[in-house]
Design a protein around this motif. Structure first.
Motif, short mmCIF file in Angstrom:
data_model
loop_
_atom_site.label_atom_id
_atom_site.label_comp_id
_atom_site.label_asym_id
_atom_site.label_seq_id
_atom_site.Cartn_x
_atom_site.Cartn_y
_atom_site.Cartn_z
N SER A 1 1.14 9.71 -21.89
CA SER A 1 1.14 8.61 -21.02
C SER A 1 1.26 7.22 -21.70
O SER A 1 0.45 6.95 -22.57
CB SER A 1 0.03 8.52 -20.01
OG SER A 1 0.11 9.86 -19.31
N ILE A 2 2.08 6.38 -21.37
CA ILE A 2 2.07 4.95 -21.86
C ILE A 2 2.10 3.81 -20.64
O ILE A 2 2.77 3.99 -19.76
CB ILE A 2 3.54 4.73 -22.78
CG1 ILE A 2 3.67 5.61 -23.67
CG2 ILE A 2 3.63 3.37 -23.11
CD1 ILE A 2 4.57 5.65 -24.67
N VAL A 3 1.06 3.14 -20.74
CA VAL A 3 0.82 2.00 -19.51
C VAL A 3 0.81 0.72 -20.23
O VAL A 3 0.53 0.40 -21.42
CB VAL A 3 -0.27 2.39 -18.61
CG1 VAL A 3 -0.06 3.80 -18.27
CG2 VAL A 3 -1.50 2.52 -19.62
N GLY A 4 0.86 -0.35 -19.26
CA GLY A 4 0.77 -1.52 -19.82
C GLY A 4 1.18 -2.67 -18.83
O GLY A 4 1.54 -2.43 -17.65
N THR A 5 1.14 -3.82 -19.26
CA THR A 5 1.72 -5.06 -18.32
C THR A 5 3.05 -4.93 -17.96
O THR A 5 3.95 -4.60 -18.75
CB THR A 5 1.22 -6.38 -18.89
OG1 THR A 5 1.42 -7.48 -18.10
CG2 THR A 5 2.19 -6.46 -20.26
N ARG A 6 3.31 -5.67 -16.68
CA ARG A 6 4.62 -6.06 -16.29
C ARG A 6 5.31 -7.25 -17.03
O ARG A 6 6.47 -7.41 -17.20
CB ARG A 6 4.62 -6.26 -14.69
CG ARG A 6 4.55 -4.96 -13.84
CD ARG A 6 4.27 -5.48 -12.45
NE ARG A 6 4.43 -4.38 -11.47
CZ ARG A 6 3.46 -3.53 -11.20
NH1 ARG A 6 2.37 -3.61 -12.07
NH2 ARG A 6 3.70 -2.27 -10.67
N ASN A 7 4.26 -7.87 -17.60
CA ASN A 7 4.75 -9.24 -18.28
C ASN A 7 4.80 -8.87 -19.87
O ASN A 7 4.23 -9.44 -20.60
CB ASN A 7 3.84 -10.71 -17.98
CG ASN A 7 3.87 -10.68 -16.61
OD1 ASN A 7 4.80 -10.90 -15.96
ND2 ASN A 7 2.73 -10.50 -15.98
N MET A 8 5.32 -7.84 -20.32
CA MET A 8 5.49 -7.32 -21.62
C MET A 8 6.14 -8.59 -22.66
O MET A 8 6.82 -9.14 -22.20
CB MET A 8 6.29 -6.22 -21.66
CG MET A 8 6.23 -5.54 -23.00
SD MET A 8 7.29 -4.14 -23.20
CE MET A 8 9.14 -4.65 -22.56
N THR A 9 5.50 -8.74 -23.71
CA THR A 9 5.92 -9.79 -24.89
C THR A 9 6.74 -8.93 -25.75
O THR A 9 6.75 -7.71 -25.77
CB THR A 9 4.66 -10.05 -25.44
OG1 THR A 9 4.15 -9.15 -26.22
CG2 THR A 9 3.65 -10.87 -24.29
N PRO A 10 7.39 -9.56 -26.42
CA PRO A 10 7.99 -9.08 -27.74
C PRO A 10 7.39 -8.03 -28.58
O PRO A 10 8.05 -7.08 -29.15
CB PRO A 10 8.76 -10.31 -28.51
CG PRO A 10 8.93 -11.39 -27.57
CD PRO A 10 7.59 -11.07 -26.50
N TYR A 11 6.26 -8.64 -28.81
CA TYR A 11 5.26 -7.70 -29.63
C TYR A 11 4.91 -6.32 -29.04
O TYR A 11 5.23 -5.18 -29.75
CB TYR A 11 3.93 -8.54 -29.58
CG TYR A 11 2.69 -7.64 -30.33
CD1 TYR A 11 2.78 -7.21 -31.64
CD2 TYR A 11 1.49 -7.44 -29.77
CE1 TYR A 11 1.95 -6.45 -32.09
CE2 TYR A 11 0.46 -6.90 -30.19
CZ TYR A 11 0.57 -6.30 -31.65
OH TYR A 11 -0.55 -5.66 -32.10
N GLY A 12 4.77 -6.24 -27.69
CA GLY A 12 4.84 -4.73 -27.32
C GLY A 12 6.11 -4.20 -27.09
O GLY A 12 6.06 -3.08 -27.28
N LYS A 13 7.01 -4.85 -26.75
CA LYS A 13 8.65 -4.07 -26.80
C LYS A 13 8.73 -3.61 -28.25
O LYS A 13 9.26 -2.36 -28.50
CB LYS A 13 9.38 -5.40 -26.45
CG LYS A 13 10.97 -4.67 -26.18
CD LYS A 13 11.96 -5.80 -25.60
CE LYS A 13 13.19 -5.11 -25.44
NZ LYS A 13 13.93 -4.48 -26.34
N ALA A 14 8.45 -4.35 -29.09
CA ALA A 14 8.83 -4.12 -30.54
C ALA A 14 7.74 -2.60 -30.95
O ALA A 14 8.42 -1.76 -31.64
CB ALA A 14 8.43 -4.99 -31.55
#
Length: 367
Positions: free
Chosen positions: A117-130
């Motif tokens: 499972s992978i979870v996190g904010t709706r306001n993802m930053t380039p750091y999270g995306k990378a």
């Protein structure tokens, strides 16, 4: 016969005050949903915890009619109805005390795949995306199933990057399967279904994406997998509830650390500091947890390697952990005669630098 049990199960679960826990109590007492539905009010009251208010609408034809319409809707839209008391839920999810009594599934996925499972904010930053992009390339061809909530931001990125790397993925919705929210993800959901994935929900076709439904949905995301990865989240983000559920199910949680000034890393840093999640200091941490790719060469690191040069404050702490191989926070505090509250920020700093590893129960070892 089974279709009849499905009908009465949907009717029973749709009855006011019959949640997942009460549903299972009724099944245990009566033997089946149909038998529970047909029990007299007198016998229903004899079940511990079932008073007049709870049993009032059991047997009401209005809910049986609703169930008939629901079954017709599911048949028309190729939706499977999974019953917990018939052992049809995903394996790990079925082990949770508060697992849904009924799960609706559109699409098919390979149940032999290992769910993550992978979870996190709706306001993802380039750091999270990378991070997600790199992680998915490393998880390619590993027989995994990526589970998330099909929301904007982190969820959508996890599903999308999984598909790019030919990894099957499942989305858990916070509403009935009569709609897709957010609407921007209709195309993504369609591709997930076409490529060996599925969409799941515990909600019937008359239930909308209300706020409380999202929190309720998070327990399924946490319960589905043995490992939950938190990419980015703020202090009060919805992912924090997913972490709480995963912790209560004794599942592993990993979190991506970030700068203390970044609002969408603050939640991750907090759960790491509270030992509610293990720190992700390198991608290999995830592969090791999953028992994959034992070869540790050519696995990129999240941080630049550096020599271990510790200050006078951190060196004795590091040395004590090294000497004891694995030691608890309390024992470390006693040996060094340093209060735990003074140790914790130093331990977190050592952990962020990949010098030490934190384990459950506030235990520490050399990385």
């Amino acid at each position: 016969m089974f279709q009849e049990e499905v009908l009465y199960s949907v009717a029973l679960r749709a009855t006011p005050h019959i949640g997942d826990v009460n549903f299972m109590k009724l099944i245990e007492a009566a033997g089946s949903a149909k038998e529970a539905w047909l029990l007299s009010k007198k016998l229903l009251k004899e079940i511990p915890g079932f008073g007049s208010r709870i049993i009032k609408d059991i047997g009401n034809e209005e809910f049986l009619k609703f169930a008939e319409n629901e079954l017709n809707f599911c048949e028309k839209n190729n939706i499977k109805i999974l019953l917990r008391h018939h052992n049809q839920l995903p394996k790990l999810l079925s082990q949770c005390d508060d697992a849904p009594a009924i799960l609706y599934q559109k699409g098919e996925y390979d149940e032999n795949l290992i769910p993550v499972s992978i979870v996190g904010t709706r306001n993802m930053t380039p750091y999270g995306k990378a991070f997600i992009e790199e992680l998915m390339t490393l998880l390619k061809d590993k027989n995994l199933l990526i589970v998330s909530g099909l929301a904007l931001g982190t969820d959508g990125c996890a599903h999308t990057e999984a598909l790019k790397n030919n990894i099957s993925t499942v989305g858990v919705l916070a509403h009935g399967l009569h709609l897709l929210y957010p609407s921007q993800h209709k195309k993504l959901a369609k591709e997930m279904l076409e490529r060996g994935g599925a969409i799941l929900s515990e909600f019937t076709s008359n239930e909308k994406p209300d706020r409380e439904h999202f929190l309720q949905r998070n327990r399924i995301v946490a319960g589905f997998s043995g490992l939950t990865i938190v990419v980015e989240t703020a202090f009060g983000g919805g992912s924090m509830s997913t972490v709480s559920y995963a912790n209560s199910y004794n599942r592993e949680v990993y979190a991506l650390p970030g700068k203390i000034s970044d609002p969408y890393s603050q939640g991750c840093n907090l759960i790491i500091s509270q030992n509610k999640a293990r720190i992700i200091s390198k991608y290999q941490d995830i592969l090791d947890e999953l028992g994959l790719n034992k070869e540790k060469t050519n696995i990129p690191s999240l941080f630049e390697p550096e020599m271990i040069t510790l200050n006078q404050e951190a060196q004795p702490i590091y040395d004590c952990i090294a000497k004891n191989k694995q030691i608890s926070l309390d024992d470390l505090s006693e040996k060094l005669e340093i209060p735990p509250f003074k140790l914790l920020p130093i331990l977190l700093d050592l952990e962020l630098k990949s010098y030490i590893k934190a384990h459950s129960g506030k235990q520490y070892s050399i990385a």
